[in-house]
Motif scaffolding. Structure first.
Motif, PDB file in Angstrom:
ATOM      1  N   ASP A 275       0.840  -1.197   0.000  1.00  6.23           N
ATOM      2  CA  ASP A 275       0.000   0.000   0.000  1.00  6.23           C
ATOM      3  C   ASP A 275       0.876   1.248   0.000  1.00  6.23           C
ATOM      4  O   ASP A 275       1.345   1.684   1.047  1.00  6.23           O
ATOM      5  CB  ASP A 275      -0.928  -0.009   1.228  1.00  6.23           C
ATOM      6  CG  ASP A 275      -1.830   1.223   1.265  1.00  6.23           C
ATOM      7  OD1 ASP A 275      -1.916   1.928   0.233  1.00  6.23           O
ATOM      8  OD2 ASP A 275      -2.450   1.458   2.322  1.00  6.23           O
ATOM      9  N   LYS A 282       1.653   8.023   0.257  1.00  8.99           N
ATOM     10  CA  LYS A 282       2.063   8.121   1.658  1.00  8.99           C
ATOM     11  C   LYS A 282       3.444   8.768   1.751  1.00  8.99           C
ATOM     12  O   LYS A 282       4.224   8.689   0.804  1.00  8.99           O
ATOM     13  CB  LYS A 282       2.167   6.711   2.258  1.00  8.99           C
ATOM     14  CG  LYS A 282       0.851   6.001   2.489  1.00  8.99           C
ATOM     15  CD  LYS A 282       1.096   4.613   3.089  1.00  8.99           C
ATOM     16  CE  LYS A 282      -0.200   3.841   3.271  1.00  8.99           C
ATOM     17  NZ  LYS A 282      -1.110   4.440   4.262  1.00  8.99           N
ATOM     18  N   ASN A 325      -1.672  -1.404  -4.209  1.00  9.40           N
ATOM     19  CA  ASN A 325      -2.108  -0.010  -4.369  1.00  9.40           C
ATOM     20  C   ASN A 325      -0.920   0.870  -4.737  1.00  9.40           C
ATOM     21  O   ASN A 325      -0.106   1.216  -3.888  1.00  9.40           O
ATOM     22  CB  ASN A 325      -2.762   0.467  -3.058  1.00  9.40           C
ATOM     23  CG  ASN A 325      -3.418   1.827  -3.184  1.00  9.40           C
ATOM     24  OD1 ASN A 325      -3.765   2.262  -4.295  1.00  9.40           O
ATOM     25  ND2 ASN A 325      -3.609   2.510  -2.056  1.00  9.40           N
ATOM     26  N   ASP A 352      -5.732   6.439  -0.733  1.00  9.00           N
ATOM     27  CA  ASP A 352      -5.098   5.657   0.325  1.00  9.00           C
ATOM     28  C   ASP A 352      -6.126   4.918   1.189  1.00  9.00           C
ATOM     29  O   ASP A 352      -5.763   4.077   2.001  1.00  9.00           O
ATOM     30  CB  ASP A 352      -4.217   6.578   1.186  1.00  9.00           C
ATOM     31  CG  ASP A 352      -3.183   5.806   1.978  1.00  9.00           C
ATOM     32  OD1 ASP A 352      -3.038   4.596   1.732  1.00  9.00           O
ATOM     33  OD2 ASP A 352      -2.517   6.428   2.829  1.00  9.00           O
ATOM     34  N   ALA A 353      -7.412   5.234   1.002  1.00  7.60           N
ATOM     35  CA  ALA A 353      -8.447   4.469   1.708  1.00  7.60           C
ATOM     36  C   ALA A 353      -8.916   3.359   0.769  1.00  7.60           C
ATOM     37  O   ALA A 353     -10.070   3.311   0.337  1.00  7.60           O
ATOM     38  CB  ALA A 353      -9.595   5.378   2.124  1.00  7.60           C
ATOM     39  N   GLU A 354      -7.961   2.457   0.433  1.00  2.80           N
ATOM     40  CA  GLU A 354      -8.186   1.434  -0.601  1.00  2.80           C
ATOM     41  C   GLU A 354      -8.706   0.124  -0.034  1.00  2.80           C
ATOM     42  O   GLU A 354      -9.405  -0.620  -0.713  1.00  2.80           O
ATOM     43  CB  GLU A 354      -6.891   1.197  -1.375  1.00  2.80           C
ATOM     44  CG  GLU A 354      -5.886   0.216  -0.745  1.00  2.80           C
ATOM     45  CD  GLU A 354      -5.337   0.666   0.598  1.00  2.80           C
ATOM     46  OE1 GLU A 354      -5.373   1.883   0.889  1.00  2.80           O
ATOM     47  OE2 GLU A 354      -4.888  -0.190   1.378  1.00  2.80           O
TER      48      GLU A 354
HETATM   49 MN    MN Z   1      -4.012   2.921   2.289  1.00  2.00          MN
END
Ligand code: MN
Ligand code: BES
Ligand code: ZN
Length: 502
Positions: A275, A282, A325, A352-354
């Motif tokens: 991620d 990030k 991701n 990022d809210a995957e």
């Molecule tokens: Mn994430």
């Protein structure tokens, strides 16, 4: 390591080492029997000279104790007798084992399992917990070391867990059986979590599932590829996967240990093999740790393997949403609107809210294809869970209170805690979107809760619970690595659930 259970007194043990506990009240205990061999004089001089004061985790080694057949005696401090609870027991076991490993013997008789643990006078628990503690101490991940690497060698190969009476042996044997199976599951989850993302891809996970299915008669596995997902309309999961060159997989494992008509427990795992955050990338610090964003998936593997290893009379299904991701010219973007398999549309406000996107379609897949007794999903879903609970407990959500209760109890028994959090409808409005049925993030406040609320929208028809394991599945710092949690909780839940029915 070979594990055995026996009853019988320490004097008669012809082993490399006899391990006994000492409370700091200066009383050797063994279910109230004084240890005959450790002539009072000998012990009190050890205590008086300060070689050991019984503090929890302290150890002292005695050689050639008269009238004993063993080579050595290892005394282990157990702390205050009144405070000797589950966690203290585990600490004493770990200290004893580390010392045993450092000594030279090939076997040991472990009398700590004869000790009274507050609130747990049950030898299944004691032996299982000792075994799991030992396995945790033994664990190393060396798969990726270079050709010149040599693992440290240890002679110890056999541990005998001692119980006071012959009539305790059955319970203790069960502890070994359950402990071995659980340990195999925990090791599996740690190995998968520690394997780097250049190796541990969605396809790698699908291959491991195949392999596991081949080694257990009651286990099958299959995987949907991206074409299958397109057919099913899994727009949420496919949205996440767009930015990666590694194709996504929806992995399905079925363990058929129960009667054909018995409703299965379905375990769903977030399997984001890396991620990066995607376009909402990030920060660089500690990004390496995002290889463990498949910790939920790893715990599904672990729990299923444990169930199969102990031949549990229970049907368990594992469903893993495996994807990566990454940012890319073709990646999904903030503002994009995805249509999930359920038909609900989702406005992406943060790529990022995957995890919740991948899980949404996995949950709908479960709803369409199974009639489960219960569905439990595990996901390293939010940093907010780490803020709320640290690494002590997983955050526990669900729409059914007996299920929440059962999971919480299982976690408590297994020393793998989960703590209940609210799933009130009032939180749902944080997910309102101007353009779609919902947004994929709910703002700054209550991030762990709004993530759970998002999942709940895809689980309304299910008896469902969600464990946010962002804080428990991984240890940061010098000893960083996967913990194998919450395999202990899940396995305990499956065991307890089997007994409920029979
Ligand atoms: Mn994430
Ligand atoms: N995998 C992360 C959550 C995470 C963060 C797990 C830190 C373990 C340690 C997840 O996909 C994520 O990035 N969540 C975001 C959600 C936010 C964008 C609403 C987070 O927690 O920052
Ligand atoms: Zn993630």
């Amino acid at each position: 390591m070979e594990y055995l259970v026996k009853s019988g007194s320490p004097e008669k043990q012809r082993v490399g080492c006899v391990v006994v506990g000492v409370f700091d009240r200066r009383k050797l205990t063994q279910q109230g029997r004084a240890l005959d061999f450790a002539a009072d004089g000998l012990l009190s001089s050890i205590l008086r000279r300060g070689d050991l004061d019984g503090k929890l985790g302290d150890t002292a080694v005695l050689h050639n104790v008269e009238e004993l057949l063993c080579d050595r005696v290892l005394l282990v401090g157990c702390g205050k007798e009144r405070e000797f609870n589950e966690r203290a027991f585990e600490k004493a076991c770990a200290a004893a084992f580390r010392q045993l490993y450092a000594l030279g013997g090939i076997d040991a008789a472990f009398y700590l399992t004869e000790q009274n643990v507050r609130g747990r006078d049950d030898f299944t628990w004691q032996v299982k917990s000792a075994l799991l503690t030992v396995e945790d101490c033994i664990y190393r991940f060396d798969d990726c070391r270079g050709a010149g690497f040599e693992a440290p060698k240890h002679k110890l190969t056999r541990l005998v867990f001692q119980v006071p009476r012959r009539s305790d042996l059955r319970a203790a044997e069960r502890g070994v059986t359950e402990g071995r199976a659980t340990a195999a599951g925990i090791k599996r989850a740690k190995d998968l979590g520690n394997t780097p993302a250049n190796i541990c891809t969605p396809i790698y996970l699908a291959e491991r599932a195949e392999e596991l299915a081949r080694s257990h008669g009651k286990l099958t596995s299959k995987a949907l590829d991206e074409n299958d997902m397109t057919q099913l309309g899994m727009g949420a999961l496919l949205g996440v996967s767009r930015g990666s060159r590694q194709p996504a997989r929806l992995i399905i494992m079925e363990y058929n240990g129960g009667a054909k008509n018995q409703k299965p427990t379905v375990l769903v795992g977030k399997g984001v093999t890396f991620d990066s955050g995607g376009i909402s990338i990030k920060p660089g610090a500690a990004m390496d740790e995002m290889k463990y964003d498949m910790g939920g998936a790893a715990s599904v593997f672990g729990a299923i393997e444990a169930a199969a290893e102990m031949d549990l009379e229970q049907n368990v299904v594992g469903v893993i949403a495996a994807t990566e991701n990454l940012p890319d010219g073709d990646a999904y973007k903030p503002g994009d609107i995805l249509t999930s398999m359920s038909g609900q549309t989702i406005e992406i406000l943060n790529t990022d809210a995957e995890g919740r996107l991948a899980l949404a379609d996995a949950l709908t897949y479960v709803e369409h294809n199974y009639d489960p007794d219960a569905v439990v999903d595990m996901a390293t879903l939010t940093g907010a869970t780490l803020v709320a609970l640290g690494s002590q407990a997983a955050a526990l959500y669900g729409n059914n209170s007996p299920l929440r209760r059962a999971l919480r109890d299982a976690g408590e028994a297994a020393g793998d805690r989960a703590w209940p959090m609210p799933l009130w409808e009032e939180y749902q409005e944080q997910l309102d979107s101007n353009f779609a049925d919902m947004a994929n993030v709910g703002g700054k406040l209550a991030g762990s809760v709004t993530a759970a609320c998002f999942l709940h929208r895809f689980a309304r028809k299910l008896r469902w619970a969600h464990l946010d394991i962002a804080g428990v599945a991984w240890k940061s710092g010098k000893e960083k690595g996967a913990t194998g949690r919450p395999v202990g909780l899940l396995t305990q839940y499956l065991i307890d659930h089997t007994h409920d029915e029979t």
